[in-house]
Design a protein around this motif. Sequence first.
Motif, PDB file in Angstrom:
ATOM      1  N   UNK A 197      -7.200  -7.658  -1.565  1.00 32.02           N
ATOM      2  CA  UNK A 197      -8.609  -7.694  -1.184  1.00 32.02           C
ATOM      3  C   UNK A 197      -9.239  -6.303  -1.076  1.00 32.02           C
ATOM      4  N   UNK A 198      -8.431  -5.277  -0.869  1.00 32.20           N
ATOM      5  CA  UNK A 198      -8.970  -3.926  -0.703  1.00 32.20           C
ATOM      6  C   UNK A 198      -9.548  -3.356  -1.993  1.00 32.20           C
ATOM      7  N   UNK A 199      -9.325  -4.029  -3.121  1.00 32.44           N
ATOM      8  CA  UNK A 199      -9.914  -3.602  -4.391  1.00 32.44           C
ATOM      9  C   UNK A 199     -11.326  -4.142  -4.560  1.00 32.44           C
ATOM     10  N   UNK A 200     -11.782  -4.915  -3.582  1.00 36.00           N
ATOM     11  CA  UNK A 200     -13.065  -5.602  -3.673  1.00 36.00           C
ATOM     12  C   UNK A 200     -13.923  -5.301  -2.450  1.00 36.00           C
ATOM     13  N   UNK A 201     -15.175  -5.733  -2.500  1.00 38.73           N
ATOM     14  CA  UNK A 201     -16.048  -5.531  -1.355  1.00 38.73           C
ATOM     15  C   UNK A 201     -17.064  -6.644  -1.244  1.00 38.73           C
ATOM     16  N   UNK A 202     -17.646  -6.763  -0.072  1.00 38.98           N
ATOM     17  CA  UNK A 202     -18.694  -7.751   0.159  1.00 38.98           C
ATOM     18  C   UNK A 202     -19.789  -7.144   1.022  1.00 38.98           C
TER      19      UNK A 202
ATOM     20  N   UNK B  59       0.841  -1.194   0.000  1.00 34.82           N
ATOM     21  CA  UNK B  59       0.000   0.000   0.000  1.00 34.82           C
ATOM     22  C   UNK B  59       0.877   1.245   0.000  1.00 34.82           C
ATOM     23  N   UNK B  60       0.313   2.359  -0.449  1.00 31.31           N
ATOM     24  CA  UNK B  60       0.981   3.640  -0.334  1.00 31.31           C
ATOM     25  C   UNK B  60       0.598   4.292   0.983  1.00 31.31           C
ATOM     26  N   UNK B  61       1.480   5.115   1.534  1.00 36.59           N
ATOM     27  CA  UNK B  61       1.140   5.852   2.755  1.00 36.59           C
ATOM     28  C   UNK B  61       0.062   6.873   2.438  1.00 36.59           C
ATOM     29  N   UNK B  62      -0.586   7.401   3.447  1.00 37.23           N
ATOM     30  CA  UNK B  62      -1.561   8.471   3.257  1.00 37.23           C
ATOM     31  C   UNK B  62      -0.865   9.734   2.779  1.00 37.23           C
ATOM     32  N   UNK B  63      -1.557  10.509   1.969  1.00 33.77           N
ATOM     33  CA  UNK B  63      -0.980  11.769   1.491  1.00 33.77           C
ATOM     34  C   UNK B  63      -0.838  12.746   2.647  1.00 33.77           C
TER      35      UNK B  63
ATOM     36  N   UNK C 174     -13.708   2.610  -3.791  1.00 34.95           N
ATOM     37  CA  UNK C 174     -13.100   3.717  -4.537  1.00 34.95           C
ATOM     38  C   UNK C 174     -12.085   4.457  -3.674  1.00 34.95           C
ATOM     39  N   UNK C 175     -12.438   4.717  -2.429  1.00 34.52           N
ATOM     40  CA  UNK C 175     -11.540   5.439  -1.529  1.00 34.52           C
ATOM     41  C   UNK C 175     -10.250   4.660  -1.276  1.00 34.52           C
ATOM     42  N   UNK C 176     -10.316   3.338  -1.394  1.00 31.88           N
ATOM     43  CA  UNK C 176      -9.131   2.512  -1.179  1.00 31.88           C
ATOM     44  C   UNK C 176      -8.391   2.175  -2.470  1.00 31.88           C
ATOM     45  N   UNK C 177      -8.855   2.762  -3.600  1.00 33.16           N
ATOM     46  CA  UNK C 177      -8.129   2.613  -4.854  1.00 33.16           C
ATOM     47  C   UNK C 177      -8.643   1.526  -5.772  1.00 33.16           C
ATOM     48  N   UNK C 178      -9.701   0.832  -5.393  1.00 34.63           N
ATOM     49  CA  UNK C 178     -10.222  -0.242  -6.227  1.00 34.63           C
ATOM     50  C   UNK C 178     -11.047   0.260  -7.395  1.00 34.63           C
ATOM     51  N   UNK C 179     -11.112  -0.549  -8.437  1.00 35.09           N
ATOM     52  CA  UNK C 179     -11.926  -0.254  -9.614  1.00 35.09           C
ATOM     53  C   UNK C 179     -12.728  -1.503  -9.964  1.00 35.09           C
TER      54      UNK C 179
ATOM     55  N   UNK D  20       8.083   0.666   4.655  1.00 34.03           N
ATOM     56  CA  UNK D  20       7.182  -0.361   5.177  1.00 34.03           C
ATOM     57  C   UNK D  20       7.282  -1.600   4.288  1.00 34.03           C
ATOM     58  N   UNK D  21       7.466  -2.752   4.895  1.00 36.77           N
ATOM     59  CA  UNK D  21       7.615  -3.991   4.145  1.00 36.77           C
ATOM     60  C   UNK D  21       6.299  -4.407   3.493  1.00 36.77           C
ATOM     61  N   UNK D  22       6.396  -5.178   2.430  1.00 33.53           N
ATOM     62  CA  UNK D  22       5.215  -5.729   1.787  1.00 33.53           C
ATOM     63  C   UNK D  22       4.590  -6.805   2.681  1.00 33.53           C
ATOM     64  N   UNK D  23       3.350  -7.142   2.393  1.00 30.00           N
ATOM     65  CA  UNK D  23       2.671  -8.229   3.103  1.00 30.00           C
ATOM     66  C   UNK D  23       2.738  -9.485   2.242  1.00 30.00           C
ATOM     67  N   UNK D  24       3.077 -10.605   2.869  1.00 30.21           N
ATOM     68  CA  UNK D  24       3.214 -11.869   2.151  1.00 30.21           C
ATOM     69  C   UNK D  24       2.047 -12.786   2.520  1.00 30.21           C
TER      70      UNK D  24
END
Length: 318
Positions: free
Chosen positions: A306-311, A54-58, A197-202, A75-79
């Motif tokens: 998963x943040x590009x999706x929703x349920x 993820x990118x940091x907050x602006x 959308x706020x989290x960058x998903x399309x 910040x390290x990536x998540x595996x």
Amino acid sequence: MAQPSNTFDSYDQVGIREDLSDIISNITPESTPYFSKCGKTTANNTLVEWQTDTLRNSGANAHIEGDATAAQAAVATSRLNNRTQIFKNAVIVSDTDEGLNKAGRQREMAYQIVKIAKEQKLDIEKALFDNNAKVTGSATAARELAGAPSWMKTNVDFQSGGSGANPTGDGTDARTDDSSPTAFSQAKFDTVMQSIWENGGEPDTVYLSAFQMNVALGFTGNNNQRSSVQASDERVIKSLAVYTTPWGTIEFMPSRENRSRDVFIMQDNMWEVATLRPTKNVELAKTGDNTQRQIVTELTLCAKNEAANGIIADNTTS
């Protein structure tokens, strides 16, 4: 009127040949929209891993001319990972049966193999949608893949009054279903779309049951079932339901294999099916006066982010 005395009719006839059609009708649905639209890749291990970031907050970014530069904390990536699951079905046909003159098919084995391959594909679709945590497996327990609901925690609408809860989000545990579901609504849908959308998903596809699809068809502004007529042959072509929001335009795809209580809002390219063993038709060792064949597939589901999706979970289903 009545038959003349001693009329020999079809009820008295012996030896009338059967009239059995050579067409076998089967209307059981076999479509697998989610499995079909997911990205595809090759797995090289029963444990399939990937990374997210993820990118940091602006924030304010202004500096004094000539000032020394200080590095920000990295910040390290998540595996993440998921386990491959073996899907297997088999059929046994007696050798006598193969020599019979049958209606609707020439060879019983060939007919049954095609049939169980379609059934297995439906099993795969169901597993991808299942609220199931991954299982490592052992010599006495089958490996199981974590289904989509066990990854989704960021853009979620769920009920908590009856102990409903999000999963950890790494496939290690399933969602906790709430015991007091509420009706699916346009307000819920719009809220989750905004969060994505706020989290960058399309997102591009909504997967939902027939019951929830009928709810969605009542959304305000939903241009569903639009028809156009081809003048050349007068065919009527109905488009898929498309819903336009400030957060993007999305297609509604009815699905028979996901739980009716779940409505998935997916960015399809953020899901990937990793296949260790593609679907294969294998003849088994002959152990008697019969022939045995099996269909085997081994694969898993990768939640690329998963943040590009929703349920929208915990919806009433009637």
